[in-house]
Structures are given as structure tokens and as C-alpha cells.
Design a protein around this motif. Structure first.
Motif, mmCIF file in Angstrom:
data_model
loop_
_atom_site.group_PDB
_atom_site.id
_atom_site.type_symbol
_atom_site.label_atom_id
_atom_site.label_comp_id
_atom_site.label_asym_id
_atom_site.label_seq_id
_atom_site.Cartn_x
_atom_site.Cartn_y
_atom_site.Cartn_z
ATOM 1 N N MET A 1 0.830 -1.201 0.000
ATOM 2 C CA MET A 1 0.000 0.000 0.000
ATOM 3 C C MET A 1 0.869 1.259 0.000
ATOM 4 S SD MET A 1 -3.291 0.714 0.002
ATOM 5 C CE MET A 1 -4.264 -0.530 0.858
ATOM 6 N N ARG A 2 2.047 1.182 0.622
ATOM 7 C CA ARG A 2 2.936 2.336 0.705
ATOM 8 C C ARG A 2 3.939 2.408 -0.436
ATOM 9 N NH1 ARG A 2 3.189 4.621 5.978
ATOM 10 N NH2 ARG A 2 2.046 3.429 7.556
ATOM 11 N N GLN A 3 3.900 1.459 -1.348
ATOM 12 C CA GLN A 3 4.862 1.470 -2.449
ATOM 13 C C GLN A 3 4.755 2.745 -3.267
ATOM 14 O OE1 GLN A 3 5.213 -1.933 -5.046
ATOM 15 N NE2 GLN A 3 4.299 -3.271 -3.510
ATOM 16 N N ASN A 4 5.905 3.262 -3.721
ATOM 17 C CA ASN A 4 5.885 4.382 -4.649
ATOM 18 C C ASN A 4 5.167 3.971 -5.926
ATOM 19 O OD1 ASN A 4 7.331 5.861 -2.833
ATOM 20 N ND2 ASN A 4 9.272 5.722 -3.906
ATOM 21 N N TRP A 5 4.349 4.858 -6.447
ATOM 22 C CA TRP A 5 3.561 4.534 -7.630
ATOM 23 C C TRP A 5 3.744 5.610 -8.710
ATOM 24 C CZ3 TRP A 5 2.606 -0.261 -7.303
ATOM 25 C CH2 TRP A 5 1.720 -0.893 -8.159
ATOM 26 N N ILE A 6 4.931 6.187 -8.733
ATOM 27 C CA ILE A 6 5.231 7.242 -9.702
ATOM 28 C C ILE A 6 5.348 6.629 -11.090
ATOM 29 C CG2 ILE A 6 6.908 9.007 -10.369
ATOM 30 C CD1 ILE A 6 7.634 9.237 -7.392
ATOM 31 N N GLY A 7 4.674 7.232 -12.046
ATOM 32 C CA GLY A 7 4.703 6.724 -13.411
ATOM 33 C C GLY A 7 3.643 5.684 -13.700
ATOM 34 N N LEU A 8 2.898 5.293 -12.669
ATOM 35 C CA LEU A 8 1.821 4.317 -12.825
ATOM 36 C C LEU A 8 0.492 4.969 -12.467
ATOM 37 C CD1 LEU A 8 3.617 1.298 -11.125
ATOM 38 C CD2 LEU A 8 3.228 1.600 -13.577
ATOM 39 N N LYS A 9 -0.575 4.403 -12.938
ATOM 40 C CA LYS A 9 -1.906 4.944 -12.689
ATOM 41 C C LYS A 9 -2.547 4.245 -11.482
ATOM 42 C CE LYS A 9 -2.762 6.398 -17.443
ATOM 43 N NZ LYS A 9 -2.783 7.831 -17.111
ATOM 44 N N PRO A 10 -3.512 4.921 -10.835
ATOM 45 C CA PRO A 10 -4.140 4.315 -9.647
ATOM 46 C C PRO A 10 -4.836 3.000 -9.946
ATOM 47 C CG PRO A 10 -5.255 6.357 -10.306
ATOM 48 C CD PRO A 10 -3.982 6.297 -11.056
ATOM 49 N N GLN A 11 -5.453 2.862 -11.131
ATOM 50 C CA GLN A 11 -6.110 1.589 -11.447
ATOM 51 C C GLN A 11 -5.094 0.452 -11.556
ATOM 52 O OE1 GLN A 11 -6.296 4.352 -13.316
ATOM 53 N NE2 GLN A 11 -6.339 3.939 -15.523
ATOM 54 N N VAL A 14 -4.789 -0.790 -8.051
ATOM 55 C CA VAL A 14 -5.956 -1.594 -7.688
ATOM 56 C C VAL A 14 -5.786 -3.009 -8.241
ATOM 57 C CG1 VAL A 14 -8.434 -1.886 -7.996
ATOM 58 C CG2 VAL A 14 -7.507 0.382 -7.528
ATOM 59 N N LEU A 15 -5.373 -3.109 -9.499
ATOM 60 C CA LEU A 15 -5.136 -4.428 -10.097
ATOM 61 C C LEU A 15 -4.056 -5.180 -9.322
ATOM 62 C CD1 LEU A 15 -4.789 -5.260 -13.868
ATOM 63 C CD2 LEU A 15 -3.043 -6.051 -12.273
ATOM 64 N N TYR A 16 -2.975 -4.491 -9.023
ATOM 65 C CA TYR A 16 -1.855 -5.111 -8.317
ATOM 66 C C TYR A 16 -2.270 -5.604 -6.928
ATOM 67 C CZ TYR A 16 2.828 -5.501 -6.240
ATOM 68 O OH TYR A 16 3.976 -5.957 -5.607
ATOM 69 N N LEU A 17 -3.029 -4.777 -6.203
ATOM 70 C CA LEU A 17 -3.455 -5.165 -4.858
ATOM 71 C C LEU A 17 -4.467 -6.302 -4.893
ATOM 72 C CD1 LEU A 17 -3.794 -1.622 -3.230
ATOM 73 C CD2 LEU A 17 -2.038 -3.330 -2.750
ATOM 74 N N TRP A 19 -4.597 -8.574 -7.123
ATOM 75 C CA TRP A 19 -3.825 -9.765 -7.501
ATOM 76 C C TRP A 19 -3.037 -10.298 -6.302
ATOM 77 C CZ3 TRP A 19 -0.575 -9.775 -12.655
ATOM 78 C CH2 TRP A 19 -0.194 -11.091 -12.958
ATOM 79 N N THR A 20 -2.391 -9.429 -5.547
ATOM 80 C CA THR A 20 -1.515 -9.886 -4.465
ATOM 81 C C THR A 20 -2.255 -10.167 -3.166
ATOM 82 O OG1 THR A 20 -1.046 -7.568 -3.903
ATOM 83 C CG2 THR A 20 0.494 -8.670 -5.373
ATOM 84 N N TRP A 21 -3.375 -9.481 -2.918
ATOM 85 C CA TRP A 21 -4.078 -9.623 -1.640
ATOM 86 C C TRP A 21 -5.319 -10.491 -1.715
ATOM 87 C CZ3 TRP A 21 -4.382 -4.307 1.344
ATOM 88 C CH2 TRP A 21 -3.090 -3.940 1.724
ATOM 89 N N LEU A 22 -6.029 -10.437 -2.828
ATOM 90 C CA LEU A 22 -7.376 -10.999 -2.849
ATOM 91 C C LEU A 22 -7.485 -12.343 -3.551
ATOM 92 C CD1 LEU A 22 -9.332 -7.696 -3.609
ATOM 93 C CD2 LEU A 22 -8.634 -8.631 -1.416
ATOM 94 N N LEU A 23 -6.598 -12.598 -4.486
ATOM 95 C CA LEU A 23 -6.702 -13.855 -5.239
ATOM 96 C C LEU A 23 -5.721 -14.876 -4.670
ATOM 97 C CD1 LEU A 23 -7.029 -12.486 -8.875
ATOM 98 C CD2 LEU A 23 -8.817 -13.158 -7.291
ATOM 99 N N TYR A 24 -6.054 -15.353 -3.488
ATOM 100 C CA TYR A 24 -5.129 -16.245 -2.795
ATOM 101 C C TYR A 24 -4.879 -17.541 -3.566
ATOM 102 C CZ TYR A 24 -6.690 -13.063 0.840
ATOM 103 O OH TYR A 24 -7.008 -11.936 1.539
ATOM 104 N N SER A 25 -5.860 -17.960 -4.350
ATOM 105 C CA SER A 25 -5.725 -19.232 -5.058
ATOM 106 C C SER A 25 -4.795 -19.140 -6.260
ATOM 107 C CB SER A 25 -7.102 -19.717 -5.534
ATOM 108 O OG SER A 25 -7.678 -18.769 -6.425
ATOM 109 N N CYS A 26 -4.551 -17.921 -6.763
ATOM 110 C CA CYS A 26 -3.736 -17.815 -7.974
ATOM 111 C C CYS A 26 -2.693 -16.710 -7.884
ATOM 112 C CB CYS A 26 -4.620 -17.585 -9.192
ATOM 113 S SG CYS A 26 -5.575 -16.054 -9.115
ATOM 114 N N ILE A 91 -10.574 -2.708 3.902
ATOM 115 C CA ILE A 91 -9.713 -2.494 2.736
ATOM 116 C C ILE A 91 -10.030 -3.505 1.645
ATOM 117 C CG2 ILE A 91 -7.326 -2.651 1.932
ATOM 118 C CD1 ILE A 91 -6.482 -1.388 4.599
ATOM 119 N N LYS A 92 -10.226 -4.754 2.040
ATOM 120 C CA LYS A 92 -10.581 -5.774 1.048
ATOM 121 C C LYS A 92 -11.931 -5.477 0.415
ATOM 122 C CE LYS A 92 -7.896 -9.530 3.113
ATOM 123 N NZ LYS A 92 -7.967 -10.860 3.768
ATOM 124 N N THR A 93 -12.866 -5.013 1.232
ATOM 125 C CA THR A 93 -14.198 -4.699 0.715
ATOM 126 C C THR A 93 -14.158 -3.532 -0.258
ATOM 127 O OG1 THR A 93 -15.278 -5.514 2.722
ATOM 128 C CG2 THR A 93 -16.540 -3.997 1.343
#
Length: 389
Positions: A1-11, A14-17, A19-26, A91-93
């Protein structure tokens, strides 16, 4: 959540989080654009654009098959592990969890990210003491202009209960960060809201106007200072009754003299100075409760940089602080008697334009409301029980 996100868009975040937090199976699987969009429940065009940027930002890597991608998952820092269950759940919701976001626009995804970040950064009662748009822009990929717009929207929606702008000035605050207070009920905290509260008619006080009265200015021109340190022109203005009661404040400037300033207005510091009163009340409420309960300690962060001025302001507010703290202490005690108490107790009081709020970690607290017509008595609710003080 605290990672620098310079040069990237907020969406992209959202995709990254998701993928890393919510899709535990994959989360460790390599996925194609099509399968990733299906698993993350995001629009395929959004996923394709985000994957391209994330690949350039080294947040994901390509497999041997150039159409397959895998996330580069950073280890979670201790701050995430220390989040309460309520915060993690919220946060997950707000990030969608397993919701279908394929029909959501990029702007809504950005707003969801902003809300998740604020909950991540706040303390257990929803208070962020060091709110900085520059930092939020750095970790969300959003412009400061967009973040300000979202802040205003969230205030209107009641997600943000109060925002106290920071700032700096030669005579009050060298550098003061903004204070943001979000609704702690979103992630398991409690609040009592006294809406439409008229403190003058109900409590007989006017703390904001009290601090700016000419009497305080006169007391600052006391004999404890040498004559050559005085601003004679200002003293004449005060004595002749011409000084502006709404804006005048006397402070020390470089040990040279006392100077009348309009810095409250010029630097938009009125809200921060008046929040000093709220924190004094919070401190006094905790002092009144600590003989019976274990209390978490909180620092007063809205003091000015001038110790003498803080002392004078505190003394000037002493009577009003005592009245309000007695009133708030009664409310807190009633809730402690009727609710499960987690220990140690944490309490925070603040005002908005015409309302009082008490935040706490007392469980099962619901919002109370004072109607516009109810000025001679106070009603509030907790667990569907109507109490009157």
C-alpha cells in the motif's frame, strides 16, 4: 500500500493489490491478459493497459510465453500485519474483494484506492495526524488536484468527518501537516455524533471567539515585557477599540517585539488553531477517566510553535475546556456502562461547523442526533436505547 507509484496509474495499483491480496488461489500463478481479467473481475482493456505499465515499472514479469505474466510480490511490511481485522476487512471490501469491477470506470477505481489508503494510514480512531497530499500522490499515482477533489467528495459523503488544513507561517507554525479524521465505524471503531449542536445555547460557551477577543491581546501587552518590546501602534489600536476582534492575534517575533498579524486568515490556520481546543478537551476527558480506566495516551499536535502563546491560549480556554470535558466525560461513561469495553480505552473529541463528535474504541456505539429544534435537551442513541442528559 505504501509502495511508490510514480509513473503508474491508480487503477494499476488496484489491479496489483487485488492480484496480491485478494486472489489467494492464484497469486503465484502466471496468467494471460484474458485469464487475469476474468480472475480479477476487471475490464480486459483496463487489465491490458495496466499490465503494460506494470511491466515497465517492474511490478510484474513476463513468462517464457510472452503472453503470460506473473506478479512480483513484495513482502508485506509489519504495518500491514499490525492492522486490525476491521481495517483489513474494510480495505478488502473497498478494493472489491470478489466483486465484479469490470463495469467500473477508472475514476471509481481511483476513489476506492484513495479510501483504502486513508484507512490504512489512520490510527484506531480514524485520525491521520500527518496527512500530506504530496505523499498520497506519490503512493497512489494520482495528481494532487484529483486527491483534493476526492477529499471534498469524501467529506460530503461523510467518509471524512473533519479535515484540518496544515500550513506554515513565520509566527504560528513553521510547518504544520494537515489532520484528517475519517469515520471509524467503517472498520469497527465507535462514534457518537451530536449533530446540529449549539454550544453557546446548550453549554454557554463560545471557544472560537473567546481566543480572538481583545482581552487576550491586552493581557499579552503585560508588564512582564520591557517597553521597547511593545508595539506602541498596536497598543493604541487596542486601547482605542479599533483592533479587529475577529482576526487579531499577538505573537512574539524573533524576540524583538510583539506583532499584530492576520496569519490565521492569510495562511488558513484558523481551523488548526481551533482544533487545539478540541485536543485540549480530549486530553482533559482522558484525565477525568484515567482514575477508573486504562487510557491510551495521545499527543496534542495542533499547538503553535510558540510555547508562551500555547500557555496563554490554554489558560484562556481553561473554563471552556472544563465545561466541555465534563459534558463529554458523562457521555463516555454512559457508553462504558452499556457496552463492551476493549482495553486500553481510547477517546478523541472534535467539533465540526455545528456538531460535536466523540470517537472511541468502545464497541457497539451508534450515532446520536440532536434535531434542529431540540435545543433545551440532549438526546442520543446507543443500541437503540434513547438516553437523555
Amino acid at each position: 500500500m505504501r509502495q511508490n507509484w510514480i509513473g503508474l496509474k491508480p487503477q494499476d495499483k488496484v489491479l496489483y493489490l487485488r492480484w496480491t491480496w485478494l486472489l489467494y488461489s492464484c497469486e503465484n500463478e502466471a496468467l494471460s491478459i484474458e485469464s487475469l481479467a476474468k480472475e480479477l473481475k476487471l475490464k480486459e482493456s483496463t487489465v491490458r493497459a495496466s499490465v503494460t505499465r506494470l511491466l515497465c515499472g517492474k511490478k510484474i514479469v513476463q513468462g517464457e510465453d510472452m503472453e503470460i505474466f506473473k506478479v512480483v510480490k513484495d513482502s508485506l511490511d509489519d504495518s500491514f500485519h499490525n492492522l486490525s481485522d476491521g481495517k483489513k476487512s474494510y480495505i478488502k471490501t473497498v478494493l472489491g474483494d470478489e466483486d465484479d469491477l469490470s463495469k467500473k470506470r477508472a475514476d471509481e477505481l481511483s476513489l476506492r484506492l484513495f479510501k483504502a489508503v486513508l484507512v490504512f494510514l489512520c490510527d484506531g480512531l480514524g485520525v491521520i495526524n500527518d496527512f500530506r497530499f504530496s505523499y498520497l500522490s506519490k503512493i497512489t499515482g494520482m495528481s494532487i488536484q484529483r486527491l483534493r477533489r476526492y477529499r471534498d467528495e469524501l467529506k460530503q459523503a461523510g467518509f471524512i468527518l473533519k479535515f484540518v488544513p496544515g500550513g506554515n507561517s513565520p509566527n504560528l507554525y513553521k510547518k504544520a501537516l494537515s489532520i484528517c479524521i475519517i469515520d471509524p465505524e467503517l472498520f469497527g471503531g465507535g462514534k457518537v455524533g451530536l449533530l446540529g449542536f449549539k454550544e453557546q445555547s446548550l453549554l454557554g460557551i463560545t471557544p472560537d471567539s473567546t481566543i480572538l477577543r481583545r482581552k487576550l491581546l491586552k493581557s499579552s501587552l503585560s508588564d512582564e515585557f520591557d517597553d521597547y518590546l511593545r508595539d506602541t501602534g498596536l497598543e493604541n489600536l487596542i486601547n482605542s477599540g479599533v483592533a479587529d476582534e475577529k482576526h487579531s492575534l499577538l505573537v512574539e517575533v524573533g524576540n524583538a517585539k510583539f506583532f499584530d498579524i492576520n496569519e490565521i486568515n492569510n495562511h488558513r490556520l484558523g481551523g488548526r488553531l481551533f482544533h487545539f481546543f478540541d485536543e485540549l478537551v480530549s486530553q482533559e476527558v482522558r484525565n477525568k477517566l484515567k482514575s477508573n480506566y486504562t487510557l491510551l495516551s495521545r499527543d496534542i499536535i495542533s499547538k503553535t510553535d510558540k510555547d508562551k502563546l500555547n500557555q496563554k491560549i490554554t489558560l484562556r480556554w481553561k473554563h471552556d475546556v472544563e465545561i466541555v470535558s465534563n459534558f463529554i466525560s458523562k457521555i463516555v461513561r454512559r457508553h462504558i456502562e452499556n457496552a463492551y469495553l476493549s482495553s486500553p480505552l481510547d477517546v478523541y473529541f472534535f467539533r465540526t461547523v455545528n456538531s460535536y463528535y466523540v470517537l472511541s474504541n468502545i464497541c457497539q456505539i451508534h450515532v446520536g442526533v440532536i434535531g434542529k429544534q431540540e435545543t433545551d435537551k440532549l438526546l442520543f442513541k446507543s443500541d437503540s436505547v434513547c438516553w437523555e442528559l
